[in-house]
Design a protein around this motif. Structure first.
Motif, short mmCIF file in Angstrom:
data_model
loop_
_atom_site.label_atom_id
_atom_site.label_comp_id
_atom_site.label_asym_id
_atom_site.label_seq_id
_atom_site.Cartn_x
_atom_site.Cartn_y
_atom_site.Cartn_z
N ASP A 83 25.66 29.84 33.21
CA ASP A 83 25.84 28.50 33.78
C ASP A 83 26.24 28.55 35.25
O ASP A 83 26.00 27.60 35.98
CB ASP A 83 26.92 27.72 33.02
N SER A 84 26.90 29.62 35.64
CA SER A 84 27.36 29.70 37.02
C SER A 84 26.17 29.96 37.94
O SER A 84 25.33 30.78 37.64
CB SER A 84 28.37 30.84 37.18
N ILE A 85 26.13 29.25 39.03
CA ILE A 85 25.04 29.42 40.00
C ILE A 85 25.62 30.02 41.28
O ILE A 85 26.58 29.49 41.84
CB ILE A 85 24.34 28.09 40.30
N PHE A 86 25.06 31.14 41.70
CA PHE A 86 25.52 31.80 42.91
C PHE A 86 24.39 31.72 43.92
O PHE A 86 23.32 32.26 43.70
CB PHE A 86 25.89 33.25 42.62
N ALA A 87 24.63 31.04 45.02
CA ALA A 87 23.56 30.81 45.99
C ALA A 87 23.56 31.85 47.11
O ALA A 87 22.56 32.03 47.77
CB ALA A 87 23.69 29.41 46.57
N SER A 88 24.70 32.50 47.32
CA SER A 88 24.75 33.48 48.39
C SER A 88 25.76 34.57 48.04
O SER A 88 26.62 34.36 47.18
CB SER A 88 25.17 32.81 49.71
N PRO A 89 25.64 35.73 48.70
CA PRO A 89 26.59 36.81 48.43
C PRO A 89 28.04 36.37 48.62
O PRO A 89 28.92 36.84 47.94
CB PRO A 89 26.22 37.88 49.47
N ASP A 90 28.27 35.42 49.52
CA ASP A 90 29.62 34.94 49.78
C ASP A 90 30.24 34.26 48.56
O ASP A 90 31.45 34.30 48.37
CB ASP A 90 29.65 33.98 50.97
N ASP A 91 29.40 33.64 47.71
CA ASP A 91 29.90 33.00 46.49
C ASP A 91 30.60 34.04 45.61
O ASP A 91 31.63 33.76 45.01
CB ASP A 91 28.76 32.35 45.69
N PHE A 92 30.02 35.20 45.53
CA PHE A 92 30.61 36.26 44.70
C PHE A 92 31.90 36.76 45.32
O PHE A 92 32.89 36.94 44.64
CB PHE A 92 29.65 37.45 44.57
N LYS A 93 31.87 36.97 46.63
CA LYS A 93 33.06 37.49 47.32
C LYS A 93 34.25 36.58 47.07
O LYS A 93 35.31 37.03 46.70
CB LYS A 93 32.79 37.55 48.83
N GLY A 94 34.05 35.28 47.29
CA GLY A 94 35.13 34.32 47.13
C GLY A 94 35.69 34.36 45.73
O GLY A 94 36.90 34.33 45.52
N MET A 95 34.81 34.47 44.74
CA MET A 95 35.23 34.40 43.36
C MET A 95 36.04 35.64 42.97
O MET A 95 37.10 35.54 42.39
CB MET A 95 34.01 34.28 42.47
N LYS A 96 35.51 36.81 43.30
CA LYS A 96 36.22 38.05 42.96
C LYS A 96 37.57 38.08 43.65
O LYS A 96 38.57 38.45 43.08
CB LYS A 96 35.39 39.26 43.37
N ASN A 97 37.59 37.65 44.90
CA ASN A 97 38.80 37.67 45.68
C ASN A 97 39.84 36.70 45.11
O ASN A 97 41.00 37.04 44.96
CB ASN A 97 38.48 37.32 47.12
N ARG A 98 39.36 35.51 44.74
CA ARG A 98 40.27 34.50 44.19
C ARG A 98 40.88 35.02 42.90
O ARG A 98 42.08 34.88 42.65
CB ARG A 98 39.50 33.20 43.92
N ASP A 99 40.05 35.63 42.09
CA ASP A 99 40.51 36.16 40.81
C ASP A 99 41.59 37.22 41.03
O ASP A 99 42.60 37.25 40.36
CB ASP A 99 39.31 36.77 40.08
N LYS A 100 41.34 38.08 42.01
CA LYS A 100 42.27 39.14 42.33
C LYS A 100 43.60 38.54 42.80
O LYS A 100 44.67 38.94 42.39
CB LYS A 100 41.67 40.02 43.43
N ILE A 101 43.50 37.52 43.65
CA ILE A 101 44.71 36.87 44.19
C ILE A 101 45.52 36.27 43.05
O ILE A 101 46.74 36.38 43.01
CB ILE A 101 44.32 35.79 45.23
N ARG A 102 44.86 35.66 42.07
CA ARG A 102 45.58 35.05 40.95
C ARG A 102 46.32 36.12 40.15
O ARG A 102 47.44 35.92 39.72
CB ARG A 102 44.62 34.26 40.08
N GLY A 103 45.68 37.27 39.98
CA GLY A 103 46.34 38.38 39.30
C GLY A 103 47.57 38.85 40.07
O GLY A 103 48.60 39.18 39.48
N LEU A 104 47.47 38.83 41.40
CA LEU A 104 48.61 39.25 42.22
C LEU A 104 49.74 38.23 42.14
O LEU A 104 50.91 38.61 42.15
CB LEU A 104 48.18 39.45 43.67
N HIS A 105 49.42 36.95 42.02
CA HIS A 105 50.47 35.94 41.86
C HIS A 105 51.23 36.16 40.56
O HIS A 105 52.44 35.93 40.51
CB HIS A 105 49.88 34.53 41.89
N LEU A 106 50.53 36.57 39.53
CA LEU A 106 51.19 36.87 38.26
C LEU A 106 52.20 38.00 38.46
O LEU A 106 53.34 37.92 38.02
CB LEU A 106 50.14 37.27 37.21
N LEU A 107 51.78 39.04 39.16
CA LEU A 107 52.66 40.20 39.38
C LEU A 107 53.85 39.84 40.27
O LEU A 107 54.93 40.42 40.14
CB LEU A 107 51.86 41.34 40.03
#
Length: 176
Positions: free
Chosen positions: A66-90
Protein backbone atom coordinates in the motif's frame (compact mmCIF):
# COMPACT_ATOMS: atom_id res chain seq x y z
CA UNK A 1 36.01 -3.77 43.56
CA UNK A 2 38.60 -6.31 42.39
CA UNK A 3 40.33 -5.37 39.17
CA UNK A 4 38.06 -2.38 38.66
CA UNK A 5 36.02 -4.15 35.97
CA UNK A 6 32.38 -3.08 36.04
CA UNK A 7 29.77 -5.82 35.76
CA UNK A 8 28.13 -5.36 32.37
CA UNK A 9 24.40 -6.00 32.30
CA UNK A 10 22.62 -5.99 28.95
CA UNK A 11 18.95 -5.02 29.16
CA UNK A 12 16.75 -5.71 26.12
CA UNK A 13 14.00 -3.08 25.80
CA UNK A 14 11.04 -2.63 23.48
CA UNK A 15 8.28 -0.15 22.81
CA UNK A 16 4.77 -0.30 24.23
CA UNK A 17 2.42 -2.13 21.87
CA UNK A 18 -0.49 0.11 22.94
CA UNK A 19 1.17 3.51 22.98
CA UNK A 20 3.95 2.79 20.50
CA UNK A 21 7.10 4.90 20.40
CA UNK A 22 8.63 6.51 22.33
CA UNK A 23 6.95 4.72 25.26
CA UNK A 24 8.78 1.78 26.75
CA UNK A 25 6.76 -1.39 27.35
CA UNK A 26 5.65 -2.26 30.88
CA UNK A 27 7.96 -5.28 30.82
CA UNK A 28 10.98 -3.23 29.68
CA UNK A 29 10.48 -0.70 32.46
CA UNK A 30 9.92 -3.51 34.95
CA UNK A 31 13.10 -5.32 33.90
CA UNK A 32 15.06 -2.07 34.14
CA UNK A 33 13.70 -1.11 37.59
CA UNK A 34 14.33 -4.65 38.86
CA UNK A 35 17.93 -4.44 37.64
CA UNK A 36 18.42 -1.12 39.45
CA UNK A 37 16.73 -2.23 42.69
CA UNK A 38 18.00 -5.79 42.99
CA UNK A 39 21.36 -5.82 41.24
CA UNK A 40 22.87 -2.34 41.01
CA UNK A 41 21.44 -1.02 44.32
CA UNK A 42 23.89 1.57 45.65
CA UNK A 43 26.90 0.23 43.78
CA UNK A 44 26.41 2.47 40.74
CA UNK A 45 30.12 2.51 39.90
CA UNK A 46 30.28 -1.29 39.87
CA UNK A 47 27.95 -1.67 36.91
CA UNK A 48 27.51 -0.64 33.33
CA UNK A 49 24.09 -1.09 31.74
CA UNK A 50 23.88 -1.87 28.04
CA UNK A 51 20.49 -1.20 26.47
CA UNK A 52 19.62 -2.92 23.22
CA UNK A 53 16.45 -2.15 21.31
CA UNK A 54 15.63 -4.23 18.25
CA UNK A 55 13.33 -2.69 15.68
CA UNK A 56 11.32 -5.12 13.62
CA UNK A 57 11.84 -4.02 10.00
CA UNK A 58 8.20 -4.14 8.92
CA UNK A 59 6.62 -2.69 12.06
CA UNK A 60 5.81 0.53 10.20
CA UNK A 61 4.49 -1.22 7.14
CA UNK A 62 7.27 0.03 4.93
CA UNK A 63 7.25 -3.36 3.28
CA UNK A 64 3.54 -2.95 2.60
CA UNK A 65 2.36 -2.85 -1.00
CA UNK A 66 0.00 0.00 0.00
CA UNK A 67 2.89 2.35 0.62
CA UNK A 68 3.89 4.39 -2.41
CA UNK A 69 7.47 5.60 -2.69
CA UNK A 70 7.97 8.17 -5.41
CA UNK A 71 11.63 8.98 -4.87
CA UNK A 72 14.70 7.66 -3.07
CA UNK A 73 14.22 10.46 -0.53
CA UNK A 74 10.92 8.88 0.60
CA UNK A 75 12.84 5.85 1.79
CA UNK A 76 15.55 7.90 3.48
CA UNK A 77 13.05 9.91 5.48
CA UNK A 78 11.19 6.82 6.58
CA UNK A 79 14.19 4.78 7.69
CA UNK A 80 15.62 7.79 9.45
CA UNK A 81 12.36 8.61 11.22
CA UNK A 82 12.05 5.03 12.37
CA UNK A 83 15.58 5.08 13.70
CA UNK A 84 14.95 8.37 15.52
CA UNK A 85 11.85 6.91 17.21
CA UNK A 86 13.92 3.97 18.42
CA UNK A 87 16.45 6.40 19.84
CA UNK A 88 13.72 8.30 21.68
CA UNK A 89 12.73 5.05 23.35
CA UNK A 90 16.32 4.53 24.51
CA UNK A 91 16.48 8.12 25.75
CA UNK A 92 14.14 7.20 28.63
CA UNK A 93 16.54 4.56 29.95
CA UNK A 94 19.70 6.61 29.36
CA UNK A 95 18.18 9.61 31.17
CA UNK A 96 17.19 7.44 34.16
CA UNK A 97 20.72 5.99 34.36
CA UNK A 98 22.20 9.46 34.15
CA UNK A 99 19.99 10.68 37.03
CA UNK A 100 21.16 7.81 39.24
CA UNK A 101 24.77 7.88 38.08
CA UNK A 102 24.93 4.43 36.48
CA UNK A 103 27.20 4.29 33.42
CA UNK A 104 25.33 3.03 30.37
CA UNK A 105 25.35 2.60 26.60
CA UNK A 106 22.36 2.20 24.33
CA UNK A 107 21.89 1.29 20.70
CA UNK A 108 19.33 0.05 18.21
CA UNK A 109 19.49 -2.78 15.69
CA UNK A 110 17.01 -4.02 13.13
CA UNK A 111 15.80 -7.58 12.72
CA UNK A 112 14.17 -10.43 14.60
CA UNK A 113 14.53 -9.47 18.29
CA UNK A 114 15.30 -13.05 19.42
CA UNK A 115 18.12 -13.54 16.92
CA UNK A 116 19.53 -10.02 17.22
CA UNK A 117 19.65 -10.02 21.03
CA UNK A 118 21.52 -13.34 21.06
CA UNK A 119 23.88 -12.07 18.34
CA UNK A 120 24.57 -8.90 20.34
CA UNK A 121 25.26 -10.96 23.48
CA UNK A 122 27.84 -12.92 21.50
CA UNK A 123 29.39 -9.73 20.12
CA UNK A 124 29.39 -7.61 23.30
CA UNK A 125 29.82 -10.42 25.86
CA UNK A 126 27.91 -8.93 28.80
CA UNK A 127 28.07 -10.66 32.19
CA UNK A 128 24.29 -10.92 32.34
CA UNK A 129 21.25 -10.40 30.10
CA UNK A 130 18.00 -9.07 31.57
CA UNK A 131 14.80 -9.48 29.54
CA UNK A 132 11.27 -8.57 30.54
CA UNK A 133 8.52 -11.01 29.66
CA UNK A 134 5.01 -10.05 28.72
CA UNK A 135 3.36 -12.95 30.47
CA UNK A 136 1.56 -14.31 27.42
CA UNK A 137 -0.93 -17.08 28.07
CA UNK A 138 -0.13 -20.56 26.72
CA UNK A 139 -2.45 -19.96 23.77
CA UNK A 140 -0.64 -16.84 22.56
CA UNK A 141 2.74 -18.33 23.29
CA UNK A 142 2.15 -20.97 20.63
CA UNK A 143 1.89 -18.25 18.00
CA UNK A 144 4.26 -15.66 19.35
CA UNK A 145 6.96 -17.80 20.95
CA UNK A 146 8.68 -15.53 23.38
CA UNK A 147 11.87 -13.56 23.04
CA UNK A 148 12.70 -14.29 26.69
CA UNK A 149 12.36 -18.09 26.27
CA UNK A 150 14.54 -18.02 23.17
CA UNK A 151 17.22 -15.95 24.92
CA UNK A 152 17.26 -18.26 27.93
CA UNK A 153 18.03 -21.17 25.59
CA UNK A 154 20.43 -19.49 23.19
CA UNK A 155 22.18 -16.47 24.73
CA UNK A 156 25.81 -17.12 25.64
CA UNK A 157 25.57 -15.62 29.14
CA UNK A 158 23.30 -15.98 32.19
CA UNK A 159 19.79 -14.67 31.48
CA UNK A 160 17.33 -13.23 33.99
CA UNK A 161 13.73 -12.92 32.83
CA UNK A 162 11.54 -10.52 34.76
CA UNK A 163 7.85 -11.36 34.89
CA UNK A 164 5.37 -8.56 35.30
CA UNK A 165 3.42 -8.38 38.52
CA UNK A 166 -0.24 -9.36 38.20
CA UNK A 167 -1.19 -5.75 38.93
CA UNK A 168 0.68 -4.57 35.86
CA UNK A 169 -0.71 -7.14 33.47
CA UNK A 170 -3.21 -5.56 31.09
CA UNK A 171 -6.61 -7.21 30.50
CA UNK A 172 -5.44 -8.26 27.06
CA UNK A 173 -1.96 -9.81 27.35
CA UNK A 174 -1.08 -8.55 23.87
CA UNK A 175 -1.29 -5.00 25.28
CA UNK A 176 1.95 -4.01 26.87
Amino acid sequence: MEGGEATRVMVAVNESTIKGYPHASISSKGAFEWTLNKIVRNNTAGFKLLFIHVQVPDEDGFEDMDSIFASPDDFKGMKNRDKIRGLHLLEYFVNRCHEIGVPCEAWTKKGDPKEVICHEVKRVQPDLLVVGCRGLGPFQRVFVGTVSEFCVKHAECPVVTIKRSAAETPQDPIDD
